[in-house]
Write a protein that holds these residues in place. Structure first.
Motif, PDB file in Angstrom:
ATOM      1  N   GLU A 133       0.826  -1.204   0.000  1.00 31.11           N
ATOM      2  CA  GLU A 133       0.000   0.000   0.000  1.00 31.11           C
ATOM      3  C   GLU A 133       0.865   1.260   0.000  1.00 31.11           C
ATOM      4  OE1 GLU A 133      -3.317  -0.011  -0.270  1.00 31.11           O
ATOM      5  OE2 GLU A 133      -3.142  -2.192  -0.473  1.00 31.11           O
ATOM      6  N   ASP A 134       2.103   1.108   0.428  1.00 27.57           N
ATOM      7  CA  ASP A 134       3.074   2.198   0.414  1.00 27.57           C
ATOM      8  C   ASP A 134       3.801   2.174  -0.927  1.00 27.57           C
ATOM      9  OD1 ASP A 134       5.866   3.312   0.722  1.00 27.57           O
ATOM     10  OD2 ASP A 134       5.063   3.898   2.676  1.00 27.57           O
ATOM     11  N   VAL A 139       7.709  -0.430  -4.772  1.00 30.87           N
ATOM     12  CA  VAL A 139       8.838  -0.407  -5.698  1.00 30.87           C
ATOM     13  C   VAL A 139       9.978  -1.262  -5.149  1.00 30.87           C
ATOM     14  CG1 VAL A 139      10.614   1.051  -6.739  1.00 30.87           C
ATOM     15  CG2 VAL A 139       8.251   1.850  -6.640  1.00 30.87           C
ATOM     16  N   GLN A 140      10.219  -1.158  -3.845  1.00 38.80           N
ATOM     17  CA  GLN A 140      11.288  -1.944  -3.217  1.00 38.80           C
ATOM     18  C   GLN A 140      11.009  -3.445  -3.340  1.00 38.80           C
ATOM     19  OE1 GLN A 140      11.475  -0.489   0.797  1.00 38.80           O
ATOM     20  NE2 GLN A 140      12.154   1.559   0.172  1.00 38.80           N
ATOM     21  N   GLN A 141       9.733  -3.808  -3.248  1.00 31.15           N
ATOM     22  CA  GLN A 141       9.391  -5.223  -3.353  1.00 31.15           C
ATOM     23  C   GLN A 141       9.736  -5.783  -4.712  1.00 31.15           C
ATOM     24  OE1 GLN A 141       5.357  -6.739  -4.065  1.00 31.15           O
ATOM     25  NE2 GLN A 141       5.413  -7.588  -1.994  1.00 31.15           N
ATOM     26  N   LYS A 142       9.577  -4.990  -5.763  1.00 31.11           N
ATOM     27  CA  LYS A 142       9.894  -5.463  -7.115  1.00 31.11           C
ATOM     28  C   LYS A 142      11.394  -5.712  -7.271  1.00 31.11           C
ATOM     29  CE  LYS A 142       5.911  -3.087  -9.038  1.00 31.11           C
ATOM     30  NZ  LYS A 142       5.104  -4.291  -8.913  1.00 31.11           N
ATOM     31  N   ALA A 143      12.191  -4.839  -6.655  1.00 28.22           N
ATOM     32  CA  ALA A 143      13.645  -5.035  -6.720  1.00 28.22           C
ATOM     33  C   ALA A 143      14.096  -6.151  -5.786  1.00 28.22           C
ATOM     34  CB  ALA A 143      14.360  -3.737  -6.351  1.00 28.22           C
ATOM     35  N   PHE A 144      13.239  -6.514  -4.818  1.00 21.61           N
ATOM     36  CA  PHE A 144      13.599  -7.538  -3.837  1.00 21.61           C
ATOM     37  C   PHE A 144      14.010  -8.849  -4.505  1.00 21.61           C
ATOM     38  CE2 PHE A 144      11.893 -11.374  -1.758  1.00 21.61           C
ATOM     39  CZ  PHE A 144      12.713 -11.432  -0.642  1.00 21.61           C
ATOM     40  N   PHE A 145      13.303  -9.236  -5.565  1.00 21.98           N
ATOM     41  CA  PHE A 145      13.572 -10.528  -6.188  1.00 21.98           C
ATOM     42  C   PHE A 145      14.975 -10.588  -6.797  1.00 21.98           C
ATOM     43  CE2 PHE A 145       8.978 -10.274  -5.979  1.00 21.98           C
ATOM     44  CZ  PHE A 145       8.649 -11.527  -5.496  1.00 21.98           C
TER      45      PHE A 145
END
Length: 602
Positions: A133-134, A139-145
Motif C-alpha cells: 500500500e506504500d 517499488v522496493q518489493q519489485k527489486a527484492f527478487f
C-alpha cells in the motif's frame, strides 16, 4: 541471511557431490566410487528431488502451517540431513561400504526435503514483509527478487571459492582424505547459523501466524478430473500432470542403477521422452483454460479456492514450463559438465589444485556485479529510451536464453581446443613437479587432477580459468530469466495459491529440467580425451531453442487475443503479461493494446 547460509550449504554439497560419488567406497586397485556418468546422473536426481519437495513446502505453507513455521521446521530437518552427510565423509566411513548409503539418506531424504520446502517460502515470506500500500515499499518489493538472487550468490561465492575446493584438496589415487568431512562440517555450521538468524528475527516478522485450512489441491484435482470427463483437452492435461511423477520415479530408479549401464541408460532415456511429452501436453493444453469453466464439482466447500483461482493458476503453467525447463537445461551444464571439463584442465592456482566447481564463481560474480548494474542503470535507461515503457519480460527471457546458449557454445569451443591438445601421439599434459614424481599424485611424468574421476586423469596443459567464460555468460543469462519468472509467478498467481505456484515454478526449474539432464548424462564421458563432451552442449542448445520458440509462439498468439478480448479480464491477458510492473488484474484493454504495440516494436 537465511537463504545465503542455506545456499552456502546446498552448493557445498552440490558442488562436490560428483566428486564424492566418484570417491566414496572401498578402493579396488586404482579405482573407487561410481562411474562419472552415474555420478552426474545421481547428482541431477538429487537436484530433481530437492526441487520436487518444493510442492510439499508450498502446500504446507499455503494450506496448513504457514510460511514461517514451514521454514522453521524444515530447516531443522535440513540440519539433521547435512549432519548425516558429514558423518558419511568421515574417512573411515567414506572408505567403507556404509559411506554411500549414509550419504544418500542424508542428502536425498533430509537435505532434499529441507531445501525444497524452504526455498519457495523464504522468497515469498521476504516479499510479504513489504507493505504494497506504500508506493515506496511497492517499488522496493519489485527489486527484492533481484537482490534476493544476489544474496543467494554471496553464499555461492563462499561455497565455490572455499568449501568445495576444501572437499577435494586431499584426494589422491590412494584415498579421498578428510577434505570432504571438513567441508561438510562447515556446511552444517552454516545451516545452524541460518536457523538461528531466522528465529532471532521472529519479533519483527509480519505474517508469521498459521493459515486457515481450506481445500486447495483437492479442488484443483477435482477440476482436472471433471474437465477430463467432459473434454479432450481436459483428458490430455490430466495425462500430462500424471506423467510427472511417473518419469521422475523412472529417472531416479535409472540413476540409482548406475552399475547396470544398459538398464540405467534405457530408463533415463524413456524418462526424458515422457518428460518432453508431458511438458508439451501441459504447455499446449493450458494455453486456454476455458475448458475448466464447465467443470462440475458439486457444492462449494467453505473457504475453498474458486474456479477462477484454479483457472488463473493453470494459466501460468505454459510460461512456467517453457521458461524454466528451456532455460535450465543449458543452465544445468554449470552444475556438471563445466566443472568436469575444468577438472581435466590445469586447475592449479598459487601452487594448489582447485576443484572444477570453483569456476562456478564466474556465475556468482556475474550475478553480484550485474544485478546492481541492471537494476540501477540498464533497466532505467531502457525505460527512458522506450518513452517510459519498461523492458519487457519477453526481451529479458530472449536475451537470457541467448546467453545460456552462447555459454554452451563457448564451452564446446573450449573443449575442442582442449581435446586437440590432449589426444594423439604426443599429448600436451601438465608435467608432474619433481617433488611429486613417484607419488599417487602423478602417473608417470604427468600430474593427475584431484577432482577428476578417482583423481586418476592427467590435466591438459590449458588453464581451467577459461571455464569462467561460459560460467559468467550463464550468470548474466540467469539474471534475466530466473528472478524475472519468480516475479511473474508472485504477481500473477492467485494470492492463496502463491506458494504452490512458486513451488511449481521451482519444480519446473530444478526437477523437470534435471530429469532431462539426468537422461543426457551418457553424453558426458568419464574421460573427455576418449569421448566427445561437445555433443552434450549441442543437445542443450537445441532443446533451449525449441523451448524458447514455443514460448515466443504462444506469447505472440496470446497478445493478439488480449488486444481484442481483454477489457479488464485477468484470464484473457495473463499470458500476455510479458511486460508489466504490476498485476494484470486491473489492466484495461487500452493497456493491453499498448503492450502489444510495445512488444511488436521490440
Amino acid at each position: 541471511a537465511v537463504e545465503m547460509c542455506e545456499r552456502l550449504c546446498y552448493y557445498t554439497l552440490g558442488g562436490s557431490q560428483r566428486n564424492y560419488l566418484e570417491d566414496v567406497g572401498p578402493s579396488s586397485g586404482r579405482t573407487r566410487g561410481l562411474r562419472a556418468s552415474a555420478a552426474i546422473s545421481i547428482s541431477s536426481c538429487w537436484s530433481m528431488m530437492s526441487y520436487l519437495s518444493c510442492l510439499l513446502g508450498g502446500y504446507l505453507a499455503d494450506n496448513r502451517i504457514g510460511r514461517y513455521r514451514t521454514i522453521l521446521y524444515f530447516a531443522t530437518a535440513y540440519i539433521f540431513g547435512v549432519a548425516l552427510v558429514t558423518t558419511s565423509a568421515v574417512p573411515e566411513v567414506m572408505s567403507s561400504s556404509a559411506g554411500l548409503p549414509v550419504y544418500l539418506l542424508g542428502s536425498f531424504v533430509f537435505v532434499a526435503l529441507g531445501t525444497g520446502a524452504i526455498k519457495p517460502n523464504v522468497m515469498n515470506f521476504g516479499a510479504d514483509q513489504y507493505d504494497t500500500e506504500d508506493a515506496d515499499e511497492a517499488v522496493q518489493q519489485k527489486a527484492f527478487f533481484s537482490y534476493f538472487y544476489l544474496t543467494i550468490n554471496i553464499g555461492v561465492v563462499f561455497a565455490m571459492g572455499f568449501t568445495v575446493n576444501l572437499a577435494t584438496s586431499h584426494s589422491t589415487t590412494a584415498d579421498a582424505g578428510d577434505g570432504y568431512m571438513q567441508s561438510y562440517g562447515i556446511a552444517t555450521g552454516a545451516m545452524l547459523l541460518a536457523i538461528i538468524s531466522f528465529a532471532a528475527g521472529t519479533p519483527k516478522y509480519v505474517g508469521k501466524g498459521g493459515v486457515t485450512h481450506a481445500p486447495m489441491v483437492s479442488v484443483i484435482w477435482k477440476h482436472l478430473l471433471s474437465s477430463a470427463q467432459q473434454t479432450w483437452r481436459g483428458k490430455a492435461c490430466l495425462v500430462g500432470w500424471c506423467l510427472i511423477p511417473v518419469y521422475m520415479i523412472i529417472v531416479l530408479a535409472g540413476s540409482l542403477l548406475g552399475n547396470f549401464p544398459g538398464t540405467s541408460q534405457t530408463m533415463t532415456w524413456v524418462a526424458m521422452g515422457l518428460a518432453l511429452a508431458s511438458c508439451s501436453i501441459l504447455t499446449i493444453g493450458h494455453l486456454r483454460n476455458d475448458f475448466i469453466e464447465g467443470a462440475s464439482i458439486g457444492p462449494s466447500q467453505s473457504g475453498s479456492i474458486s474456479s477462477a483461482d484454479v483457472k488463473s493458476a493453470l494459466q501460468c503453467v505454459p510460461t512456467i514450463i517453457c521458461i524454466n525447463v528451456g532455460f535450465n537445461i543449458p543452465y544445468n551444464a554449470m552444475n556438471n559438465a563445466y566443472p568436469a571439463q575444468a577438472c581435466q584442465m590445469d586447475t592449479r592456482f598459487l601452487g594448489q589444485q582447485l576443484n572444477g566447481s570453483f569456476f562456478s564463481l564466474g556465475d556468482a560474480f556475474a550475478i553480484i556485479l550485474l544485478v546492481p548494474c541492471f537494476e540501477k542503470l540498464l533497466y532505467p535507461a531502457v525505460k527512458r529510451w522506450q518513452g517510459g515503457q519498461p523492458i519487457s519480460r519477453l526481451a529479458k527471457y530472449t536475451t537470457g536464453f541467448s546467453l545460456a546458449i552462447v555459454a554452451n557454445l563457448s564451452a564446446a569451443l573450449i573443449e575442442h581446443v582442449r581435446r586437440a591438445k590432449s589426444t594423439g601421439n604426443d599429448p600436451d599434459f601438465v608435467q608432474c613437479p619433481e617433488e611429486l614424481l613417484g607419488t599417487a599424485s602423478c602417473a608417470g611424468s604427468f600430474l593427475l587432477s584431484k577432482c577428476s574421476p578417482g583423481a586418476r586423469i592427467p590435466m591438459t596443459n590449458m588453464s581451467a580459468f577459461w571455464t569462467f567464460i561460459p560460467m559468467f555468460l550463464t550468470g548474466a543469462g540467469e539474471i534475466l530469466v530466473n528472478p524475472v519468472v519468480y516475479q511473474y509467478v508472485f504477481e500473477e498467481a492467485p494470492s492463496r495459491l502463491r506458494s504452490m505456484l512458486q513451488a511449481l515454478n521451482l519444480v519446473a526449474a530444478g526437477s523437470i529440467s534435471n530429469a532431462i539432464t539426468a537422461a543426457l548424462s551418457p553424453l558426458v564421458p568419464e574421460n573427455f580425451n576418449s569421448g566427445h563432451l561437445v555433443y552434450y552442449y549441442y543437445t542443450n542448445c537445441v532443446l533451449a531453442v525449441v523451448a524458447l520458440a514455443a514460448y515466443l509462439s504462444f506469447t505472440r498468439s496470446s497478445f493478439q487475443t488480449a488486444a481484442v478480448t481483454v477489457e479488464g479480464s485477468v484470464h484473457a491477458s495473463l499470458l500476455a503479461s510479458v511486460d508489466r510492473g504490476a498485476s494484470v488484474a486491473t489492466a484495461p484493454s487500452r493497456h493491453a493494446a499498448s503492450l502489444l504495440g510495445a512488444e511488436t516494436a521490440e
